[in-house]
Design an enzyme around this catalytic site. Sequence first.
Site, PDB file in Angstrom:
ATOM      1  N   ARG A 245       0.812  -1.225   0.000  1.00 29.37           N
ATOM      2  CA  ARG A 245       0.000   0.000   0.000  1.00 29.37           C
ATOM      3  C   ARG A 245       0.844   1.273   0.000  1.00 29.37           C
ATOM      4  O   ARG A 245       0.411   2.309   0.501  1.00 29.37           O
ATOM      5  CB  ARG A 245      -0.979   0.027   1.186  1.00 29.37           C
TER       6      ARG A 245
ATOM      7  N   ARG B  94      -2.730   6.677   0.244  1.00 34.89           N
ATOM      8  CA  ARG B  94      -3.055   7.831   1.077  1.00 34.89           C
ATOM      9  C   ARG B  94      -1.961   8.325   1.993  1.00 34.89           C
ATOM     10  O   ARG B  94      -2.078   9.409   2.554  1.00 34.89           O
ATOM     11  CB  ARG B  94      -4.333   7.526   1.869  1.00 34.89           C
TER      12      ARG B  94
ATOM     13  N   ARG C 226      -6.113  12.500  -5.934  1.00 34.09           N
ATOM     14  CA  ARG C 226      -7.338  11.784  -5.633  1.00 34.09           C
ATOM     15  C   ARG C 226      -8.493  12.754  -5.364  1.00 34.09           C
ATOM     16  O   ARG C 226      -9.632  12.513  -5.747  1.00 34.09           O
ATOM     17  CB  ARG C 226      -7.045  10.896  -4.424  1.00 34.09           C
TER      18      ARG C 226
ATOM     19  N   ASP D 203      -6.518  -2.654  -7.886  1.00 30.74           N
ATOM     20  CA  ASP D 203      -7.142  -3.304  -6.740  1.00 30.74           C
ATOM     21  C   ASP D 203      -7.395  -4.769  -7.074  1.00 30.74           C
ATOM     22  O   ASP D 203      -7.569  -5.114  -8.250  1.00 30.74           O
ATOM     23  CB  ASP D 203      -8.454  -2.624  -6.350  1.00 30.74           C
TER      24      ASP D 203
ATOM     25  N   TYR E  10     -15.111 -11.836  -1.050  1.00 25.96           N
ATOM     26  CA  TYR E  10     -15.777 -10.589  -1.434  1.00 25.96           C
ATOM     27  C   TYR E  10     -16.971 -10.845  -2.343  1.00 25.96           C
ATOM     28  O   TYR E  10     -17.997 -10.164  -2.258  1.00 25.96           O
ATOM     29  CB  TYR E  10     -14.790  -9.632  -2.107  1.00 25.96           C
TER      30      TYR E  10
END
Length: 352
Positions: free
Chosen positions: A36, A40, A49, A86, A164
Amino acid sequence: MQKVSADQAQTVLQNDLILKVARGEEVERPPVWLMRQAGRILPQYRALRGKLSGFKELVETPALAAEVTIQPIDELDVDAAIIFSDILVIPEAMGLTYEMVEKKGPFFPETIQQAADVEKLVSGDSAASQLHYVFEALEITKRELAGRVPLIGFAGAPWTILSYMVEGQGSKTFSKARKLLYQNPKLAHQLLQKITDTTIAYLKLKIAAGADMLQVFDSWAGILPKAQYSEFAIPYIRQICDAIQEVPITVFAKDAWFALEELGQLDCNTIGLDWHLDPQDVRQKIGPTKALQGNLDPCLLYAPQEEIAEKTQNMIKGFKKQHIVNLGHGVYPDTPLDGVKCFVNTVKAYRY
Ligand code: CP3
């Protein structure tokens, strides 16, 4: 667009430390990257973003995905880039679209409930080849990196993707997904096979688009009992590892301490470790040949810098060699950038 084949790309790599370790070669210090890392933690990511409609616009716009993939190389000087995307693009290519809800995470309006739902899923090459925006992002990134560091491609492991697709969103227990394994194991196997076929086709297309190495994320490995992990997860990861012979592959099965011996039998180069694991215990269980990746607690990066440096050095000593430095899971979004830089710089200054 000019295509760069994996072979051409590797001849011009200026820093191939991570590939060397994955292949079992000697190096003077371990390579470092963070799961990651593209995201962010970086102000430049948040700025970009903020101008977009959402996460999916970033994932589906190749030039922007390439830009945020390269941001951590410029800002942190890590030894590998990981393509910004992703794991949920695979269910989408198979026919289950996802939404990324701000501050909540993924949501699937439709989920897998019964045999008819699995039957109508597209799979294999016809599903994977729809993900042209990912392949284009890889090609642009590869070109713009110009050999600075290797580029990692990734996919979710079939069990995590099934979770998921059945659950429709994140969950503390994933009990709907686990229930399926008891109520309809045959259907679970059919679904896992379709996901596996798609994932193999997808990873091969990623290699063709320039990925120098691959990682499979089994983020929800730890919620299965050992016997079910052996039956519903390992055989499908094995198919993926057996099918990928072109580039090194890493398997990161989070919280799968109970499955280390079986993971050690896979035909992969590297095993990723979460922060619970002791490297020497793992080494004993998986044997001498594979590289290990990990495994500091992501929360260490909130500590004072001296502590980050000391614990990072101790970790490197604890792994001995054949080690790719990383955290034990993805870096948390509010981690101070100075903590991340201290971690990376400590590794880069280390010499065996
Ligand atoms: O830097 C990198 O590691 C590359 C990019 C990457 C993302 N997701 C971007 C992302 C990677 C490798 C992933 C993998 C992924 N996605 C996993 C496996 C790794 C893991 O964390 O266990 C999983 C389970 C997902 C599914 C997913 N995507 C969730 C649960 C969430 C929401 C939680 C969160 O972190 O916000 C996402 C969203 C997501 N994927 C973000 C990013 C940067 C945050 C979205 C944003 O910017 O708004």
